[in-house]
Design an enzyme around this catalytic site. Structure first.
Site, short mmCIF file in Angstrom:
data_model
loop_
_atom_site.label_atom_id
_atom_site.label_comp_id
_atom_site.label_asym_id
_atom_site.label_seq_id
_atom_site.Cartn_x
_atom_site.Cartn_y
_atom_site.Cartn_z
N ARG A 104 29.94 49.04 46.79
CA ARG A 104 30.63 48.38 47.91
C ARG A 104 29.66 47.46 48.65
O ARG A 104 30.05 46.44 49.20
CB ARG A 104 31.25 49.41 48.87
CG ARG A 104 31.77 48.79 50.18
CD ARG A 104 32.96 49.51 50.80
NE ARG A 104 32.80 50.95 50.92
CZ ARG A 104 31.98 51.56 51.79
NH1 ARG A 104 31.24 50.87 52.63
NH2 ARG A 104 31.90 52.88 51.79
N TYR A 148 45.40 26.28 53.59
CA TYR A 148 46.07 27.14 52.60
C TYR A 148 47.07 28.08 53.30
O TYR A 148 46.79 28.57 54.40
CB TYR A 148 45.00 27.93 51.85
CG TYR A 148 45.53 28.91 50.86
CD1 TYR A 148 46.06 28.49 49.65
CD2 TYR A 148 45.53 30.28 51.14
CE1 TYR A 148 46.57 29.39 48.74
CE2 TYR A 148 46.02 31.19 50.23
CZ TYR A 148 46.54 30.74 49.03
OH TYR A 148 47.03 31.64 48.14
N ASP A 173 36.43 25.38 53.61
CA ASP A 173 37.02 25.91 52.37
C ASP A 173 36.87 24.81 51.31
O ASP A 173 37.51 23.77 51.38
CB ASP A 173 38.50 26.26 52.60
CG ASP A 173 39.15 26.89 51.35
OD1 ASP A 173 38.70 26.60 50.23
OD2 ASP A 173 40.13 27.66 51.51
N LYS A 232 40.14 30.30 41.58
CA LYS A 232 40.58 28.98 41.13
C LYS A 232 39.51 28.34 40.23
O LYS A 232 39.24 28.88 39.19
CB LYS A 232 40.90 28.12 42.36
CG LYS A 232 41.76 28.83 43.42
CD LYS A 232 43.16 29.15 42.94
CE LYS A 232 43.92 30.04 43.92
NZ LYS A 232 43.95 29.61 45.30
C1 LIG Z 1 44.07 30.23 46.49
C2 LIG Z 1 43.39 29.72 47.70
C3 LIG Z 1 42.92 30.59 48.68
C4 LIG Z 1 43.12 32.09 48.59
O1 LIG Z 1 42.39 32.65 47.56
P1 LIG Z 1 42.83 34.01 46.78
O2 LIG Z 1 41.75 34.15 45.77
O3 LIG Z 1 44.18 33.75 46.21
O4 LIG Z 1 42.85 35.08 47.79
C5 LIG Z 1 42.27 30.05 49.77
N1 LIG Z 1 42.08 28.72 49.90
C6 LIG Z 1 42.52 27.85 48.98
C7 LIG Z 1 42.31 26.39 49.18
C8 LIG Z 1 43.20 28.31 47.85
O5 LIG Z 1 43.65 27.44 46.94
#
Ligand SMILES: *Cc1c(COP(=O)(O)O)cnc(C)c1O
Length: 399
Positions: free
Chosen positions: A65, A118, A190, A215
């Site tokens: 963890r 998002y 982000d 992603k």
């Molecule tokens: C998919 C996504 C998230 C969230 O990520 P998860 O891995 O699905 O929790 C956050 N920001 C952006 C821009 C995303 O495309």
């Protein structure tokens, strides 16, 4: 935790970092590739050695963890790719985002962000933060003056996401980060859509950069993960919040993500090239109303994109001429695209905001965000552009 970097990778190119980052040899058992260390606790020959590791006097892991060797290699690759002092990984992108926000925000604090973050992130802003006594101001994503003015009123965090989802709006990072710095706010970016191949928020002054590793970083749609990189003193605080609250990345997912990461540069360059070619193709298509892609000269944010990105990313969106039934016929006809919610995979993915980024929103909320109900989001995979173009042309004949 950053490792020694005996290969001097910090000054090397992204593809070299992606291949070698964090892989300080010899790896366990002399393995040439990073082993999946699938163990919850770590065992010690005696109590003194255990204590030394627990107290940080010697290298060593205690419990997964907190830290795990496989996860550590993934963190080190991302740290080097983002040019950051430190990095820490999470079970998902939303875990990275929520842990970062909850580490720093206290009742009475103010956070400034934009309307086009998002879907999950904007749910935190709208549903979870206000009941905790946190003041949230979401500014029109493309109104740089309004963003600067809101930041000047004071904030604990300035949270930025660019390009945005699904209409690929741009935020001027240099300007927003400078405004955040001037008031002593923590700037968070982000960088999921852009990836560290196309955009370097830390070079532009950001304190923290985060990703949904699910992603492009992982890139194969087979693992969930998230990661935060940036100033050590801040990353360590979020690491501590995560090690206690528990949204830690598992070793197997970390292995899949770091294996995917090795080809990040190859994939993202190809995906960005394909997306630009597809955006240009669709611009002239009789069945298409509008195309949203920052690489197009006609895109409202093109100048900002060109000034802060080295490529424009693998995702585009377009509005179809017709009604929602026409959109459904087009999506159902595609053969070289998964009708699925994610993006950034080696396989092309196609989706509509109502089932992907903005599934949580009502049609009215989507309209308010300027997201047409006939919008299609298209995440280019690594397939040949010509094949994807022919497939989409065929599908658009059903409109
Ligand atoms: C998919 C996504 C998230 C969230 O990520 P998860 O891995 O699905 O929790 C956050 N920001 C952006 C821009 C995303 O495309």
């Amino acid at each position: 935790m950053p490792s020694a970097d005996s290969k001097g990778l910090a000054t090397k190119h992204a593809s070299t970092i992606a291949a070698w980052g964090g892989e300080e040899t010899p790896l366990a058992f002399g393995a040439a590739q990073v082993p999946i260390v699938q163990s919850a606790p770590f065992a010690y020959a005696d109590v003194d050695g255990w204590l030394a590791a627990a107290q940080g006097r010697s290298e060593g892991h205690i419990y997964s963890r907190n830290t795990n060797p496989t996860v550590g290699v993934f963190e080190e690759k991302v740290r080097l790719l983002e040019g950051a002092e430190d990095a820490t990984a999470f079970a998902s992108g939303m875990a990275a985002i929520s842990n970062t926000l909850f580490t720093f925000l206290r009742p009475g604090n103010r956070i400034v962000s934009t309307t086009d973050t998002y879907g999950g992130t904007s749910k935190i802003f709208l549903d979870f933060l206000p009941p905790m006594g946190i003041v949230v101001d979401l500014v029109d994503t493309e109104d740089a003056d309004a963003l600067e003015q809101s930041i000047r009123k004071g904030a604990r965090i300035v949270y930025l996401e660019t390009p945005s989802n699904p209409t690929l709006k741009l935020v001027d990072l240099r300007r927003a980060i400078a405004a955040a710095k001037a008031i002593g706010a923590i700037s968070v970016v982000d960088n999921t859509f852009a990836t560290p191949i196309n955009q370097h928020p830390i070079q532009l002054g950001a304190d923290l950069v985060l990703h949904s590793a699910t992603k492009f970083l992982g890139g194969h749609d087979d693992a969930m993960g998230g990661v935060l990189a940036g100033r050590r003193e801040l990353v360590r605080q979020v690491y501590h919040y995560r090690e206690i609250t528990g949204a830690s990345l598992g070793a197997f997912a970390a292995y899949l993500l770091l294996r995917g990461l090795k080809t990040l540069d190859l994939r993202v360059r190809r995906q960005s090239e394909t997306a630009l070619a597809m955006a240009r193709h669709l611009l002239a298509h009789p069945k298409v109303d509008a195309v949203f892609y920052p690489g197009l000269e006609s895109h409202a944010g093109h100048a900002i994109a060109a000034s802060q990105m080295s490529g424009f990313g693998g995702v585009l969106s377009f509005a179809i001429k017709g009604d929602f039934e026409a959109v459904k016929r087009c999506l159902n006809a595609t053969k070289l695209a998964h009708r699925a919610a994610s993006l950034g995979s080696v396989n092309t993915l196609i989706g509509i905001p109502g089932t992907t980024s903005h599934v949580e929103c009502t049609p009215e909320e989507r309209a308010r965000l300027g997201i047409p109900e006939t919008l299609v989001r298209y995440s280019c995979g690594i397939e040949a552009f010509e094949d994807l173009r022919d497939d989409l042309d065929m599908a658009l004949q059903h409109v």
